[in-house]
Scaffold this motif. Sequence first.
Motif, PDB file in Angstrom:
ATOM      1  N   LEU A  24       0.833  -1.207   0.000  1.00  0.00           N
ATOM      2  CA  LEU A  24       0.000   0.000   0.000  1.00  0.00           C
ATOM      3  C   LEU A  24       0.865   1.254   0.000  1.00  0.00           C
ATOM      4  O   LEU A  24       0.578   2.225  -0.711  1.00  0.00           O
ATOM      5  CB  LEU A  24      -0.943  -0.001   1.207  1.00  0.00           C
ATOM      6  CG  LEU A  24      -1.985  -1.120   1.296  1.00  0.00           C
ATOM      7  CD1 LEU A  24      -2.958  -0.837   2.434  1.00  0.00           C
ATOM      8  CD2 LEU A  24      -2.732  -1.320  -0.003  1.00  0.00           C
ATOM      9  N   VAL A  82      -6.255   1.460  -1.127  1.00  0.00           N
ATOM     10  CA  VAL A  82      -7.157   0.437  -0.614  1.00  0.00           C
ATOM     11  C   VAL A  82      -6.754  -0.933  -1.145  1.00  0.00           C
ATOM     12  O   VAL A  82      -6.410  -1.085  -2.325  1.00  0.00           O
ATOM     13  CB  VAL A  82      -8.610   0.727  -1.036  1.00  0.00           C
ATOM     14  CG1 VAL A  82      -9.579  -0.245  -0.370  1.00  0.00           C
ATOM     15  CG2 VAL A  82      -9.003   2.156  -0.708  1.00  0.00           C
ATOM     16  N   ALA A 106      -7.465  -4.847  -2.335  1.00  0.00           N
ATOM     17  CA  ALA A 106      -8.513  -5.558  -3.060  1.00  0.00           C
ATOM     18  C   ALA A 106      -8.054  -6.991  -3.297  1.00  0.00           C
ATOM     19  O   ALA A 106      -6.856  -7.285  -3.303  1.00  0.00           O
ATOM     20  CB  ALA A 106      -8.818  -4.867  -4.393  1.00  0.00           C
ATOM     21  N   LEU A 123     -13.178  -4.820  -3.297  1.00  0.00           N
ATOM     22  CA  LEU A 123     -12.452  -3.892  -2.442  1.00  0.00           C
ATOM     23  C   LEU A 123     -12.589  -4.317  -0.981  1.00  0.00           C
ATOM     24  O   LEU A 123     -13.610  -4.872  -0.573  1.00  0.00           O
ATOM     25  CB  LEU A 123     -13.016  -2.480  -2.575  1.00  0.00           C
ATOM     26  CG  LEU A 123     -12.650  -1.659  -3.799  1.00  0.00           C
ATOM     27  CD1 LEU A 123     -13.335  -0.303  -3.709  1.00  0.00           C
ATOM     28  CD2 LEU A 123     -11.152  -1.490  -3.931  1.00  0.00           C
ATOM     29  N   HIS A 124     -11.549  -4.004  -0.204  1.00  0.00           N
ATOM     30  CA  HIS A 124     -11.589  -4.237   1.242  1.00  0.00           C
ATOM     31  C   HIS A 124     -11.244  -2.915   1.924  1.00  0.00           C
ATOM     32  O   HIS A 124     -10.111  -2.699   2.354  1.00  0.00           O
ATOM     33  CB  HIS A 124     -10.613  -5.340   1.619  1.00  0.00           C
ATOM     34  CG  HIS A 124     -10.864  -6.620   0.896  1.00  0.00           C
ATOM     35  ND1 HIS A 124     -11.938  -7.436   1.189  1.00  0.00           N
ATOM     36  CD2 HIS A 124     -10.204  -7.210  -0.133  1.00  0.00           C
ATOM     37  CE1 HIS A 124     -11.917  -8.487   0.387  1.00  0.00           C
ATOM     38  NE2 HIS A 124     -10.888  -8.363  -0.422  1.00  0.00           N
ATOM     39  N   PRO A 125     -12.217  -2.015   2.008  1.00  0.00           N
ATOM     40  CA  PRO A 125     -11.890  -0.628   2.360  1.00  0.00           C
ATOM     41  C   PRO A 125     -11.445  -0.396   3.795  1.00  0.00           C
ATOM     42  O   PRO A 125     -10.966   0.690   4.107  1.00  0.00           O
ATOM     43  CB  PRO A 125     -13.194   0.119   2.058  1.00  0.00           C
ATOM     44  CG  PRO A 125     -14.259  -0.918   2.093  1.00  0.00           C
ATOM     45  CD  PRO A 125     -13.624  -2.178   1.617  1.00  0.00           C
ATOM     46  N   CYS A 128      -6.687  -0.193   4.585  1.00  0.00           N
ATOM     47  CA  CYS A 128      -6.564   1.060   3.848  1.00  0.00           C
ATOM     48  C   CYS A 128      -5.457   1.929   4.433  1.00  0.00           C
ATOM     49  O   CYS A 128      -5.209   1.929   5.642  1.00  0.00           O
ATOM     50  CB  CYS A 128      -7.906   1.786   3.943  1.00  0.00           C
ATOM     51  SG  CYS A 128      -8.114   3.142   2.798  1.00  0.00           S
ATOM     52  N   GLN A 173     -17.536   3.093   1.532  1.00  0.00           N
ATOM     53  CA  GLN A 173     -17.259   3.198   0.104  1.00  0.00           C
ATOM     54  C   GLN A 173     -17.820   4.487  -0.485  1.00  0.00           C
ATOM     55  O   GLN A 173     -17.249   5.039  -1.433  1.00  0.00           O
ATOM     56  CB  GLN A 173     -17.789   1.972  -0.633  1.00  0.00           C
ATOM     57  CG  GLN A 173     -17.038   0.700  -0.248  1.00  0.00           C
ATOM     58  CD  GLN A 173     -17.072  -0.357  -1.326  1.00  0.00           C
ATOM     59  OE1 GLN A 173     -17.055  -0.058  -2.514  1.00  0.00           O
ATOM     60  NE2 GLN A 173     -17.113  -1.606  -0.909  1.00  0.00           N
ATOM     61  N   MET A 222      -8.742   7.454  -5.271  1.00  0.00           N
ATOM     62  CA  MET A 222      -8.508   6.172  -4.635  1.00  0.00           C
ATOM     63  C   MET A 222      -7.629   5.307  -5.533  1.00  0.00           C
ATOM     64  O   MET A 222      -7.844   5.220  -6.735  1.00  0.00           O
ATOM     65  CB  MET A 222      -9.846   5.468  -4.371  1.00  0.00           C
ATOM     66  CG  MET A 222      -9.724   4.130  -3.684  1.00  0.00           C
ATOM     67  SD  MET A 222     -11.349   3.437  -3.260  1.00  0.00           S
ATOM     68  CE  MET A 222     -12.085   3.250  -4.891  1.00  0.00           C
ATOM     69  N   THR A 243      -6.180   1.361  -5.856  1.00  0.00           N
ATOM     70  CA  THR A 243      -6.384   0.010  -5.353  1.00  0.00           C
ATOM     71  C   THR A 243      -5.146  -0.845  -5.598  1.00  0.00           C
ATOM     72  O   THR A 243      -4.434  -0.663  -6.587  1.00  0.00           O
ATOM     73  CB  THR A 243      -7.596  -0.661  -6.003  1.00  0.00           C
ATOM     74  OG1 THR A 243      -7.403  -0.734  -7.416  1.00  0.00           O
ATOM     75  CG2 THR A 243      -8.863   0.138  -5.715  1.00  0.00           C
ATOM     76  N   ASP A 248      -4.160  -4.906  -5.718  1.00  0.00           N
ATOM     77  CA  ASP A 248      -4.735  -6.249  -5.768  1.00  0.00           C
ATOM     78  C   ASP A 248      -3.805  -7.277  -5.140  1.00  0.00           C
ATOM     79  O   ASP A 248      -2.597  -7.304  -5.427  1.00  0.00           O
ATOM     80  CB  ASP A 248      -5.033  -6.647  -7.211  1.00  0.00           C
ATOM     81  CG  ASP A 248      -6.226  -5.908  -7.775  1.00  0.00           C
ATOM     82  OD1 ASP A 248      -7.300  -5.996  -7.164  1.00  0.00           O
ATOM     83  OD2 ASP A 248      -6.090  -5.256  -8.823  1.00  0.00           O
TER      84      ASP A 248
END
Length: 205
Positions: free
Chosen positions: A112, A124, A126, A131-133, A136, A159, A167, A169, A171
């Motif tokens: 991150l 964030v 994912a 997504l797994h907010p 973060c 969200q 934002m 993301t 993965d």
Amino acid sequence: MSALALPPGLILAGGRSSRMGTEKALLDLGDQPLLAHVARRLAPQVSVVKLNAPPGFPAPLALPLLPDTLAGQLGPLAGVLAGLGHLQPGETHLLTVPCDSPFFPLDLAARLRAQADDENSIVVAASDGRLHPVFCLWPRAIAEDLQDWLADPDNRRIQAFLRRHRMVTVDFSLIDTPEGTIDPFLNINTPEDLETARRFAGLLA
């Protein structure tokens, strides 16, 4: 921007655990409370680990307690606001994880941080197209807007708040094990989820 320093970490444990029927953070997984597994997994990735939970919460490992600054158990965003409000001079970001996900990646913070390309972007996690907010990296710069957002009682969805900001993301892959495939961001909300987690307890070693 230059390489981001280790941020402080905040475990979010201010929820009501209504689907579990008891305080899920303190349920045993293997030989430790769920919250202890999360704290130990997070500690090497951040500068300090604090716990967002109500006053008097029986935190394992003597975790410093950081209660919500807003009344009413308003959800994870209230915990984020409390964490941002306690950033020290020179700290630009806060990393959050939930109390009920013990298998999150050991390189979560590093990956991150690598994508924190400015001081305004929210980064964030994912996996598997989702997504797994609550996993973060939050910049200090969004604190004022978050305070204003939470002043409206209709604004609770994490969200919806994320969509107000840039934002990024990141993965992460699913984990293949002899017991099957598991999402590293599995969260334990029900007794059935807890049984699933126990099948994969070897990942906690």
